[in-house]
Design a protein around this motif. Sequence first.
Motif, PDB file in Angstrom:
ATOM      1  N   PRO A  25       0.821  -1.219   0.000  1.00 52.16           N
ATOM      2  CA  PRO A  25       0.000   0.000   0.000  1.00 52.16           C
ATOM      3  C   PRO A  25       0.852   1.264   0.000  1.00 52.16           C
ATOM      4  O   PRO A  25       1.949   1.292   0.545  1.00 52.16           O
ATOM      5  CB  PRO A  25      -0.793  -0.107   1.302  1.00 52.16           C
ATOM      6  N   ILE A  26       0.326   2.297  -0.626  1.00 51.96           N
ATOM      7  CA  ILE A  26       1.019   3.572  -0.748  1.00 51.96           C
ATOM      8  C   ILE A  26       0.349   4.609   0.144  1.00 51.96           C
ATOM      9  O   ILE A  26      -0.870   4.756   0.132  1.00 51.96           O
ATOM     10  CB  ILE A  26       0.983   4.069  -2.216  1.00 51.96           C
ATOM     11  N   SER A  27       1.150   5.316   0.879  1.00 47.90           N
ATOM     12  CA  SER A  27       0.668   6.402   1.721  1.00 47.90           C
ATOM     13  C   SER A  27       0.307   7.600   0.845  1.00 47.90           C
ATOM     14  O   SER A  27       1.057   7.959  -0.068  1.00 47.90           O
ATOM     15  CB  SER A  27       1.759   6.792   2.711  1.00 47.90           C
ATOM     16  N   LEU A  28      -0.824   8.210   1.119  1.00 53.38           N
ATOM     17  CA  LEU A  28      -1.206   9.410   0.369  1.00 53.38           C
ATOM     18  C   LEU A  28      -0.225  10.551   0.616  1.00 53.38           C
ATOM     19  O   LEU A  28      -0.068  11.413  -0.249  1.00 53.38           O
ATOM     20  CB  LEU A  28      -2.621   9.843   0.726  1.00 53.38           C
ATOM     21  N   ILE A  29       0.438  10.541   1.750  1.00 50.52           N
ATOM     22  CA  ILE A  29       1.436  11.576   2.043  1.00 50.52           C
ATOM     23  C   ILE A  29       2.557  11.509   1.011  1.00 50.52           C
ATOM     24  O   ILE A  29       2.976  12.528   0.468  1.00 50.52           O
ATOM     25  CB  ILE A  29       2.004  11.413   3.480  1.00 50.52           C
ATOM     26  N   GLN A  30       3.016  10.289   0.707  1.00 47.75           N
ATOM     27  CA  GLN A  30       4.077  10.114  -0.291  1.00 47.75           C
ATOM     28  C   GLN A  30       3.611  10.575  -1.670  1.00 47.75           C
ATOM     29  O   GLN A  30       4.337  11.287  -2.370  1.00 47.75           O
ATOM     30  CB  GLN A  30       4.495   8.644  -0.367  1.00 47.75           C
ATOM     31  N   VAL A  56      -8.608   0.433  -2.644  1.00 45.77           N
ATOM     32  CA  VAL A  56      -9.030  -0.016  -1.315  1.00 45.77           C
ATOM     33  C   VAL A  56      -8.063   0.573  -0.301  1.00 45.77           C
ATOM     34  O   VAL A  56      -6.890   0.790  -0.600  1.00 45.77           O
ATOM     35  CB  VAL A  56      -9.065  -1.564  -1.189  1.00 45.77           C
ATOM     36  N   SER A  57      -8.575   0.839   0.887  1.00 46.75           N
ATOM     37  CA  SER A  57      -7.701   1.364   1.932  1.00 46.75           C
ATOM     38  C   SER A  57      -7.243   0.211   2.811  1.00 46.75           C
ATOM     39  O   SER A  57      -7.975  -0.748   3.034  1.00 46.75           O
ATOM     40  CB  SER A  57      -8.428   2.424   2.770  1.00 46.75           C
ATOM     41  N   VAL A  58      -6.000   0.328   3.270  1.00 43.98           N
ATOM     42  CA  VAL A  58      -5.404  -0.673   4.142  1.00 43.98           C
ATOM     43  C   VAL A  58      -5.085   0.025   5.457  1.00 43.98           C
ATOM     44  O   VAL A  58      -4.349   1.010   5.478  1.00 43.98           O
ATOM     45  CB  VAL A  58      -4.118  -1.265   3.518  1.00 43.98           C
ATOM     46  N   LYS A  59      -5.666  -0.461   6.526  1.00 45.11           N
ATOM     47  CA  LYS A  59      -5.488   0.156   7.847  1.00 45.11           C
ATOM     48  C   LYS A  59      -4.244  -0.364   8.536  1.00 45.11           C
ATOM     49  O   LYS A  59      -3.702  -1.403   8.174  1.00 45.11           O
ATOM     50  CB  LYS A  59      -6.707  -0.143   8.736  1.00 45.11           C
ATOM     51  N   GLY A  60      -3.809   0.371   9.541  1.00 43.05           N
ATOM     52  CA  GLY A  60      -2.711  -0.080  10.380  1.00 43.05           C
ATOM     53  C   GLY A  60      -1.350   0.410   9.924  1.00 43.05           C
ATOM     54  O   GLY A  60      -1.227   1.180   8.975  1.00 43.05           O
ATOM     55  N   ALA A  61      -0.331  -0.069  10.638  1.00 43.55           N
ATOM     56  CA  ALA A  61       1.040   0.307  10.317  1.00 43.55           C
ATOM     57  C   ALA A  61       1.368  -0.176   8.908  1.00 43.55           C
ATOM     58  O   ALA A  61       1.055  -1.304   8.541  1.00 43.55           O
ATOM     59  CB  ALA A  61       2.012  -0.318  11.312  1.00 43.55           C
ATOM     60  N   GLY A  62       1.967   0.683   8.130  1.00 42.07           N
ATOM     61  CA  GLY A  62       2.278   0.329   6.745  1.00 42.07           C
ATOM     62  C   GLY A  62       1.064   0.358   5.843  1.00 42.07           C
ATOM     63  O   GLY A  62       1.099  -0.143   4.728  1.00 42.07           O
ATOM     64  N   GLY A  63       0.003   0.952   6.339  1.00 38.46           N
ATOM     65  CA  GLY A  63      -1.236   1.032   5.564  1.00 38.46           C
ATOM     66  C   GLY A  63      -1.192   2.129   4.525  1.00 38.46           C
ATOM     67  O   GLY A  63      -0.178   2.795   4.326  1.00 38.46           O
TER      68      GLY A  63
END
Length: 146
Positions: A25-30, A56-63
């Motif tokens: 998953p890619i962070s929207l911040i990046q 799709v969104s992935v929750k949690g650390a590294g989400g």
Amino acid sequence: MKVSTKGRYGLRALVDMAANSQEGPISLIQTAKRQNISLNYLEQVFGVLRKAGIVVSVKGAGGGYKLAKSAECITVKEILEALEGEFSIIDRNGEEAADPVQKAIQELVWDEIDNKVNEFLGKRTLAQLVREYRENLDCSTNMYYI
């Protein structure tokens, strides 16, 4: 139809995300930093894309976000329709052709333009855009100046 900022930024962000999502998953911040797009705006755009089943969104650390299906299966038409609505060259607010001249123009001009644009957008995939992006990136990084 003029594609709005939402459509342009959404398409840019999805190309960036698909090109950089090898590790998960890619962070929207990046994505926001790489594409110089407001994070708040990008969050709104991705909310729409998530509801449309494109990401799709992935929750949690590294989400973060990831594509809901292969980039080969996501068309530009699908993305723009999720963000902009159906394409039409004219405003069609339930308007029927009222007279023979208007009907002829609608069938031979407006409907034909709509069909061609929708056909074009339906043939272009996110994967094609990613390939083109990577080719352009390779060309720009391999420039030599004397």
